[in-house]
Scaffold this motif. Structure first.
Motif, short mmCIF file in Angstrom:
data_model
loop_
_atom_site.label_atom_id
_atom_site.label_comp_id
_atom_site.label_asym_id
_atom_site.label_seq_id
_atom_site.Cartn_x
_atom_site.Cartn_y
_atom_site.Cartn_z
N GLY A 88 0.81 -1.21 0.00
CA GLY A 88 0.00 0.00 0.00
C GLY A 88 0.84 1.26 0.00
O GLY A 88 0.54 2.23 -0.70
N LYS A 89 1.92 1.26 0.77
CA LYS A 89 2.78 2.44 0.85
C LYS A 89 3.68 2.56 -0.39
O LYS A 89 4.08 3.67 -0.75
N ARG A 125 -3.12 16.60 3.65
CA ARG A 125 -3.27 15.36 4.41
C ARG A 125 -4.07 14.40 3.53
O ARG A 125 -5.22 14.66 3.17
N VAL A 126 -3.44 13.28 3.20
CA VAL A 126 -4.01 12.36 2.21
C VAL A 126 -4.13 10.96 2.81
O VAL A 126 -3.22 10.49 3.50
N LEU A 127 -5.24 10.32 2.53
CA LEU A 127 -5.47 8.93 2.91
C LEU A 127 -5.66 8.12 1.64
O LEU A 127 -6.44 8.51 0.75
N ILE A 128 -4.96 7.00 1.55
CA ILE A 128 -5.08 6.13 0.38
C ILE A 128 -5.55 4.75 0.82
O ILE A 128 -4.96 4.14 1.71
N PHE A 129 -6.64 4.27 0.21
CA PHE A 129 -7.10 2.90 0.39
C PHE A 129 -6.61 2.07 -0.79
O PHE A 129 -6.85 2.43 -1.95
N GLY A 137 -3.65 0.69 3.56
CA GLY A 137 -3.78 2.12 3.44
C GLY A 137 -2.47 2.83 3.64
O GLY A 137 -1.45 2.23 4.00
N CYS A 138 -2.51 4.12 3.40
CA CYS A 138 -1.33 4.94 3.59
C CYS A 138 -1.79 6.35 3.96
O CYS A 138 -2.74 6.87 3.38
N GLY A 158 -1.55 2.89 8.75
CA GLY A 158 -1.93 2.43 7.42
C GLY A 158 -2.55 1.04 7.41
O GLY A 158 -3.12 0.62 6.41
N GLU A 159 -2.49 0.33 8.55
CA GLU A 159 -3.12 -0.99 8.61
C GLU A 159 -4.63 -0.83 8.84
O GLU A 159 -5.20 -1.33 9.81
N ILE A 160 -5.26 -0.13 7.90
CA ILE A 160 -6.67 0.23 8.02
C ILE A 160 -7.57 -1.00 8.01
O ILE A 160 -8.64 -1.02 8.63
N GLY A 161 -7.16 -2.02 7.30
CA GLY A 161 -7.97 -3.23 7.20
C GLY A 161 -8.25 -3.88 8.54
O GLY A 161 -9.19 -4.67 8.68
N HIS A 162 -7.45 -3.54 9.54
CA HIS A 162 -7.61 -4.14 10.87
C HIS A 162 -8.22 -3.16 11.88
O HIS A 162 -8.13 -3.38 13.09
#
Length: 425
Positions: A213-214, A230-234, A242-243, A259-263
């Motif tokens: 992701g990064k 400020r940016v969020l990436i899925f 994520g990042c 960035g471990e958005i999935g959890h």
């Protein structure tokens, strides 16, 4: 230039005092060389206009880099229809190569690139699932395929400046190891996936190891619309990653967990246990397998387009396409998925408050219905005045392409961050 002895650039500009002459010279050279990273030919006048640096200073810097062997002249074009001559054109000239290794569930991809971002050779292998294979077997497979690639292109391993590996999991950046990969828990902890590559290429080769992701995020890090926001990436295909980016930098955190958005837990009472050990993680809540099990247990209306697809073969893209066509059952599931992401974004906003959100992977193709449901749900949160939450962008470039572009950016950044490149007379 030996990469092991490089000194990273650390120049902080402020408005409190004028730059010292030496510092100013370095800053000018950095900004001038940066313009050539697009791989195109440029004149001194062009670079001067882009940087605001005088033509004389620009010309001196360009000649300095030509003597360093970093830039090369493409000569002059003497004829045009008025009988005049064009100015001299200069271009980036680095003869080393970059090897980008994508090591994701179900695919290994080797991409050989030059410093201008051109793909020399790209090979995909679908006959190995890295996350169902032992680490020893993966390492042996990679070395075998790398040797084949270099032999085919008649490139010596000494000509490879840097090797970038993109994988799933949490990265130990200090020791360049994979701390833990929830997609392949049988690997254990602290996996030294780079060791065999280091032995093969040698100590003068630069190695970069990063979460997929990064790595992908680096492909958009310098886009004009990103800037210092400020940016969020899925990233959403073989999992939810994520990042977070701020001030043009990727955020990692002490344990590399940013960035471990999935959890992120959405429902702690959910029965299914995630590979991370928790219950109710976003990654499990939106898993297509869960939707398939739901479809298996229900009777669909005769008019539903889902009847034409076996329940165990339904994909997210099927649901998105049918929902956009008005299929009510698909719309029910897509609305549920949008709700899950809206809740995730609501929680993230309380601690990060992004200005720009990217969806990359399957959800980049979700279409109008998902987007409408997502924004409708977000608008219910009263923190957002007048529905002014953040800009949402759906990036339709393939994840694989963005991965090797991002990996190449990381390696070239390492090269151009070496202060020795800019020192001297």
């Amino acid at each position: 230039m030996q990469t092991q002895k490089k000194t990273p650039i650390s120049i902080i500009d402020n408005d409190e005092a004028p730059a010292l002459p030496f510092k100013l010279k370095i800053i000018n050279r950095i900004n001038i060389l940066k313009c050539f990273r697009d791989g195109k030919g440029h004149t001194v006048s062009e670079i001067s206009g882009l940087t605001g640096i005088s033509k004389i200073t620009t010309m001196r810097a360009v000649h300095f880099f030509c003597e360093k062997g970093v830039l090369i002249t493409q000569g002059k074009v003497y004829q045009n229809n008025t009988g005049g001559k064009y100015p001299e054109i200069f271009k980036l000239y680095i003869t080393k190569y970059i090897l980008c290794i994508t090591m994701w569930p179900g695919i290994v991809c080797l991409t050989l690139m030059d410093f201008c971002g051109n793909v020399i050779k790209r090979v995909e292998y679908l006959d190995i699932d890295t996350h169902k294979t032992s680490v020893d077997e993966i390492e042996e497979f990679l070395l075998q395929k790398i040797v084949l690639l270099l032999d085919e292109m008649n490139i010596d391993k000494e000509e490879v400046y840097g090797v970038a590996v993109s994988t799933a999991g949490i990265i130990d950046y200090q020791n360049k190891r994979i701390k833990y990969n929830a997609q392949a828990s049988e690997w254990g902890n602290n996996i030294s996936i780079l060791d065999p590559l280091k032995q093969f290429f040698g100590e003068n080769t630069y190695f970069f190891l990063e979460n997929g992701g990064k790595t992908i995020a680096r492909a958009i890090l310098r886009r004009p619309e990103v800037g210092k926001k400020r940016v969020l990436i899925f990233t959403t295909t073989w999992g939810i990653s994520g990042c977070f980016m701020q001030e043009g930098r990727i955020l990692n955190g002490k344990n590399s967990l940013i960035g471990e958005i999935g959890h992120m837990i959405l429902d702690a009472n959910d029965k299914e246990k995630c590979s991370c050990g928790s219950h109710g993680c976003l990654e499990r809540m939106v898993d297509i397998k869960r939707i398939r099990e739901s479809l298996k247990e229900r009777t669909l209306p005769e008019e539903s387009g889902l009847n034409a697809i076996p329940w165990n073969e339904v994909t997210l893209l099927d649901l998105f396409n049918l929902a956009n066509q008005g299929d009510m059952v698909s719309q029910e599931y897509v609305a549920y998925l949008a709700d899950c992401f809206a809740l995730t974004l609501r929680n993230i906003s309380l601690v990060f408050d992004p200005e720009l959100v990217f969806f990359i992977g399957d959800y980049a193709y979700a279409g109008e219905y998902f987007d409408r449901c997502l924004k409708t749900k977000l608008s219910e949160f009263r923190y957002y005045a007048n529905d002014d939450f953040f800009e949402i962008m759906y990036e339709e470039e393939t994840m694989l392409k963005m991965d090797y572009i991002g990996a190449a950016v990381a390696v070239t950044d390492h090269f151009f961050d070496d202060v020795e490149l800019y020192e001297g007379e």
